[in-house]
Write an enzyme that holds these catalytic residues in place. Structure first.
Site: not given
Ligand code: F6R
Length: 584
Positions: A2, A69, A467
């Site tokens: 959100c 969200w 991905k």
């Molecule tokens: C995949 C993606 C997520 C983030 C995960 C962790 O493309 O972006 O899997 O890697 O939500 O997010 P952070 O790195 O912000 O803790």
């Protein structure tokens, strides 16, 4: 999860809020809404789906917006924020979860209040209204209400008859933008970056009262506080698509510069971290999603380059493993946003045992940075696409450099990364994109894609599968090459696409695996330094040894992008996802 934004100042608040929401949409996009104040009235507009144009045409200088969200209640207009009190005088936009909302809702219903939505959020304006009916002014009523609301949240609120916009941070991100006689409050900096780079990162339990001036009150300490103004280095252009159609492609294309920026990490800072790693008794990597895959690379890299053993645990599982943590333990947490709830919960669990926490984070001022003993800032610039690309490769570059520093070869590591720049430019170029599109055209209707690798190519396969599935919705699964025969090879049928990552180190064994897959009818796509007769399609990526993870993922990022386009999926905002997962 959100995005919220509030604005108070001389400009057209509705336009600023709508514009800000566009930059925050990556945080949630199943519905949205804005509320603006005009002639002591609050006007609200809410819609289902991705952000569109507002019909609200008000010359207001007081507004808030929200992009959602869904957690509590379906993604329909009635559940979109902002939510109002029963008398329509208090508007609230909220990010997070009010954990005791059911009890609170029951209590308020007994007092005669009614609810229009299924959300947890609606209890906030109505609780404030309840306290105002008891004779408290808006600010005092808000303070009292917060004492009754459990959970993690960031809130923006205002009252139709009052001149204050209030913002509260409790374990959910909220940052203030300080302009010239104007104030912004938002979940993330890009929402107001065009107008100001002067920011205040609110601390936990801070209540900001924005009037013609700004006052901050800490609810936990029950005292007024002063918070430092920081100037952030990101430029407004970095948070815009520029010449690209999508942030996904823009951020893929920025990887050469981003990786190069990782080599600018301060040597002294690296030396301090190396010392702490060497002194620690037990080192644990924690992270989620792509950052977790970066950690898995870290295991191989620390072992191979520095001969240092590291443990890894997905952050959401760490609380179940925390029992062996001691004060001499070191936890290394990795996160692009620095706000991922599971990662924060993991480091908090570690800290309760007295362990030290070092973090690798992209977003300055984020909660993870503030709660860590030391942090390395990635400097990758804002990552707006929901899928992590440049932040992931930047994490890989930093981890590889750390491993080199641990082996007393920091400068060698930096030189090797610099040497890769041209190849990264080539891999992200239009030529490569055109070539990879041919593969995407072959794979666009595939029900499943399998990815295999060994050694450093195994976490790459895991990241590649993530991905592909998150943006094209094609089922994709990764295996360590050696595991196939232990069950999964049963899935292979005539024409099943299998992507095989190779390197000179793993070539013999992984090619054997590819041959076994081909014997069962698989369509083999090879990614690596050498072509092989078993490959039906081949993408050449040079052999960079320990730096392979930095480059081998790039063709798959491009493949995922092309698959999304061919299949009509939104590359920047895949269904059901949000960037920055701030709820557990
Ligand atoms: C995949 C993606 C997520 C983030 C995960 C962790 O493309 O972006 O899997 O890697 O939500 O997010 P952070 O790195 O912000 O803790």
């Amino acid at each position: 999860m959100c995005g919220i934004i509030g604005y108070k100042g001389p400009k057209n608040a509705v336009n600023i809020v709508l514009e800000g929401l566009k930059s925050l949409e990556y945080r949630g996009y199943d519905s949205w809404g804005i509320a603006a104040k005009s002639n002591s009235k609050i006007i609200v507009e809410k819609k289902e789906g991705k952000l569109g144009n507002a019909t609200l045409d008000l010359d207001s200088n007081f507004a808030m917006g929200h992009t959602r969200w869904a957690t509590h209640g379906e993604a329909v207009a009635k559940n979109a924020h902002p939510h109002l009190s029963n008398d329509g005088n208090i508007a609230v936009a909220h990010n997070g979860i009010i954990e005791n909302y059911q009890a609170q809702r029951e209590f308020l219903t007994k007092q005669g209040f009614t609810f229009k939505s299924d959300t947890d959020t609606e209890v906030i304006p109505i609780t404030i209204e309840y306290h105002m009916q008891k004779g408290y002014n808006f600010i005092e009523a808000a303070k009292r209400s917060l004492k009754h609301l459990e959970g993690q949240y960031a809130i923006v609120a205002f009252h139709a008859d009052e001149d204050s916009l209030i913002a509260i941070r409790r374990e959910a991100p909220l940052v203030l933008g300080i302009g010239d006689k104007e104030f912004f409050v938002a979940s993330d900096i890009p929402a107001f970056l065009k107008y100001t780079r002067r920011v205040i990162f609110l601390e936990d339990q801070d209540l900001a009262i924005i009037n013609s001036d700004l006052k901050i009150f800490n609810l936990a300490k029950d005292i007024p506080v002063k918070r430092e103004i920081s100037t952030i280095e990101w430029s407004p252009e970095q948070a815009q698509k520029g010449k690209f159609d999508h942030f996904f492609l823009k951020e893929i294309s920025e990887q050469a510069e981003v990786v190069s920026r990782a080599t600018a990490i301060d040597t002294k800072q690296i030396e301090n971290i190396v010392k702490e790693i060497k002194e620690a008794k037990g080192i644990y990597f924690v992270a989620c999603g792509s950052a977790a895959h970066a950690c898995m690379h870290g295991l191989y890299l620390f072992s191979k380059i520095a001969k240092v053993h590291v443990n890894f645990c997905i952050a959401s599982e760490f609380p179940y493993f925390q029992h062996f943590i001691v004060p001499e333990s070191l936890v290394i947490a990795i996160s692009q946003s620095g706000e991922t709830a599971d990662t924060l919960a993991a480091i908090r669990a570690a800290k309760e045992h007295g362990a030290k926490v070092i973090s690798i984070v992209n977003v300055m001022g984020s909660t993870l940075v503030r709660e860590s003993d030391r942090s390395i800032l990635q400097g990758a610039g804002p990552e707006i696409c929901v899928l992590s690309t440049k932040a992931y490769t930047s994490q890989l570059a930093i981890l590889t450099l750390l491993a080199y520093a641990l082996a007393n070869k920091f400068e060698d590591g930096k030189a090797m990364i610099k040497e890769l720049m041209r190849h990264i430019y080539y891999l992200t170029s239009e030529n490569t994109r055109r070539f990879v599109r041919r593969l995407a055209e072959k794979l666009r209707y595939a029900p499943s894609i399998y990815l295999i690798g060994r050694g450093l190519q195994y976490p790459t396969a895991l990241e590649a599968a993530l991905k592909i599935k998150e943006v094209s919705y094609i089922h994709a699964e990764a295996y360590a090459g050696g595991e196939l025969k232990h069950g999964s090879i049963a899935l292979i049928e005539h024409g099943t696409p299998c992507i095989v990552f190779t390197s000179s180190e793993t070539e013999k064994d992984i090619i054997n695996n590819a041959v076994e897959l081909k014997s069962r009818g698989a369509y083999i796509i090879g990614i690596g330094p050498k072509n092989n007769m078993v490959f039906d399609f081949y993408i050449k990526v040079r052999d960079a040894g320990e730096f392979n993870p930095l480059i081998q993922i790039i063709p798959i990022q491009i493949l995922a992008y092309q698959l999304a386009l061919l299949r009509g999926c939104d590359p920047d905002m895949p269904r059901n996802l949000a960037k920055s997962v701030t709820v557990k």
